[in-house]
Design a protein around this motif. Structure first.
Motif, PDB file in Angstrom:
ATOM      1  N   LEU A  57       0.829  -1.204   0.000  1.00  0.00           N
ATOM      2  CA  LEU A  57       0.000   0.000   0.000  1.00  0.00           C
ATOM      3  C   LEU A  57       0.861   1.251   0.000  1.00  0.00           C
ATOM      4  CD1 LEU A  57      -2.898  -0.929   2.463  1.00  0.00           C
ATOM      5  CD2 LEU A  57      -2.907  -0.999  -0.041  1.00  0.00           C
ATOM      6  N   ALA A  89      -7.269   5.156  -6.503  1.00  0.00           N
ATOM      7  CA  ALA A  89      -8.461   4.468  -6.004  1.00  0.00           C
ATOM      8  C   ALA A  89      -9.141   3.668  -7.121  1.00  0.00           C
ATOM      9  CB  ALA A  89      -9.429   5.480  -5.405  1.00  0.00           C
ATOM     10  N   GLU A  90      -9.248   4.270  -8.295  1.00  0.00           N
ATOM     11  CA  GLU A  90      -9.867   3.576  -9.430  1.00  0.00           C
ATOM     12  C   GLU A  90      -9.061   2.334  -9.809  1.00  0.00           C
ATOM     13  OE1 GLU A  90     -11.206   4.422 -14.083  1.00  0.00           O
ATOM     14  OE2 GLU A  90     -10.485   6.071 -12.830  1.00  0.00           O
ATOM     15  N   LEU A  92      -7.055   0.574  -7.847  1.00  0.00           N
ATOM     16  CA  LEU A  92      -7.164  -0.442  -6.802  1.00  0.00           C
ATOM     17  C   LEU A  92      -8.539  -1.113  -6.809  1.00  0.00           C
ATOM     18  CD1 LEU A  92      -5.292   1.373  -3.890  1.00  0.00           C
ATOM     19  CD2 LEU A  92      -4.471  -0.557  -5.271  1.00  0.00           C
ATOM     20  N   ARG A  93      -9.575  -0.341  -7.068  1.00  0.00           N
ATOM     21  CA  ARG A  93     -10.917  -0.947  -7.137  1.00  0.00           C
ATOM     22  C   ARG A  93     -11.010  -1.952  -8.291  1.00  0.00           C
ATOM     23  NH1 ARG A  93     -12.834   4.470  -5.727  1.00  0.00           N
ATOM     24  NH2 ARG A  93     -13.334   4.362  -3.487  1.00  0.00           N
ATOM     25  N   GLU A  99     -11.791  -1.683   0.591  1.00  0.00           N
ATOM     26  CA  GLU A  99     -12.071  -0.242   0.619  1.00  0.00           C
ATOM     27  C   GLU A  99     -11.311   0.481   1.730  1.00  0.00           C
ATOM     28  OE1 GLU A  99     -13.715   2.023  -1.279  1.00  0.00           O
ATOM     29  OE2 GLU A  99     -13.961   0.447  -2.788  1.00  0.00           O
ATOM     30  N   ASP A 101      -8.311  -0.159   2.718  1.00  0.00           N
ATOM     31  CA  ASP A 101      -6.962   0.052   2.176  1.00  0.00           C
ATOM     32  C   ASP A 101      -6.974   1.143   1.107  1.00  0.00           C
ATOM     33  OD1 ASP A 101      -5.935  -1.905   3.832  1.00  0.00           O
ATOM     34  OD2 ASP A 101      -6.102  -3.491   2.322  1.00  0.00           O
ATOM     35  N   ILE A 102      -8.006   1.168   0.293  1.00  0.00           N
ATOM     36  CA  ILE A 102      -8.128   2.211  -0.719  1.00  0.00           C
ATOM     37  C   ILE A 102      -8.239   3.581  -0.059  1.00  0.00           C
ATOM     38  CG2 ILE A 102      -9.613   3.145  -2.549  1.00  0.00           C
ATOM     39  CD1 ILE A 102     -10.291   0.253  -3.315  1.00  0.00           C
ATOM     40  N   ASP A 103      -8.994   3.664   1.022  1.00  0.00           N
ATOM     41  CA  ASP A 103      -9.124   4.933   1.748  1.00  0.00           C
ATOM     42  C   ASP A 103      -7.768   5.415   2.258  1.00  0.00           C
ATOM     43  OD1 ASP A 103     -11.830   5.080   1.312  1.00  0.00           O
ATOM     44  OD2 ASP A 103     -12.393   4.353   3.307  1.00  0.00           O
ATOM     45  N   TRP A 106      -5.839   6.702  -0.699  1.00  0.00           N
ATOM     46  CA  TRP A 106      -6.418   7.975  -1.151  1.00  0.00           C
ATOM     47  C   TRP A 106      -5.962   9.115  -0.242  1.00  0.00           C
ATOM     48  CZ3 TRP A 106      -9.135  12.336  -0.234  1.00  0.00           C
ATOM     49  CH2 TRP A 106      -9.733  12.982  -1.317  1.00  0.00           C
TER      50      TRP A 106
END
Length: 213
Positions: A57, A89-90, A92-93, A99, A101-103, A106
């Motif tokens: 990450l 974020a896009e 990783l999604r 989510e 981890d994405i946060d 971000w």
């Protein structure tokens, strides 16, 4: 094969390899190597401070942190940090990353030029900024050993006149939307590089607002 630089193991998963290729294909050599150094200095700072961080990450945050400076990822009216955060974020999604981890990624990217806040956040956020501050501003320079600095910069060179080069990259990525520099460090960049730039003033906005008093 996995690679270790200055004692830091560079992520070598399929995800990490895709990111490396994407950044290599999208950014200049200056920004590509800068992003790699941000990861390495961030990881070294975490090691020194005893912070437990998800290395992959941290790698994502570091490698995407300047993607918002690229025309292919730049919006018309968002700060470049937000554009980079949205791009990460896009990405990783699309790989079905959790989510939470994405946060973290971000926040790490969106806040990396906002001094004083990231160090109080989760390790991924704190260490992306620590890596940026070391590589761009030289903060805590002497906390890294000469060997660490040498090995990082040998593998990912700063190149000739990195200081002016990185300022030019910041300017190129923000000069078309100067309003996004209000209240952040990129105002200093345009003040230096764009003779037509007029810095916004927080107090003037207050005093000239529609409120009668």
């Amino acid at each position: 094969m996995s690679k270790t630089i200055a004692g830091i193991k560079v992520p070598d998963s399929a995800l990490a390899r895709q990111i490396d290729q994407l950044v290599r294909d999208t950014e200049s050599d200056l920004l590509y190597h800068h992003s790699n150094r941000v990861f390495l200095f961030g990881a070294l700072a975490g090691q020194r401070k005893g912070l437990k961080v998800d290395s992959e990450l941290l790698y994502v945050g570091a490698m995407f942190h300047d993607m918002g400076l690229q025309a292919s990822y730049a919006s018309k009216d968002e700060r470049f940090e937000v554009d980079g955060a949205n791009a990460a974020a896009e990405f990783l999604r699309s790989h079905r990353i959790d989510e939470r981890d994405i946060d973290d990624v971000w926040d790490a990217i969106a806040l990396h030029t906002t001094p004083g806040i990231p160090k109080h956040k989760r390790p991924v956020v704190a260490l992306v900024t620590a890596g940026v501050e070391m590589d761009v501003l030289g903060l805590e320079y002497d906390a890294f050993t000469e060997h660490q600095r040498h090995e990082v910069c040998t593998c990912h060179p700063r190149g000739h006149d990195f200081k002016n080069g990185i300022i030019d990259a910041f300017a190129a990525g923000t000069i078309h939307k100067p309003e996004t520099t209000f209240g952040n460090v990129k105002a200093d960049v345009l003040d230096l590089r764009d003779p037509t730039y007029k810095r916004g003033n927080f107090c003037s906005i207050i005093l000239n607002s529609a409120w009668s008093e």
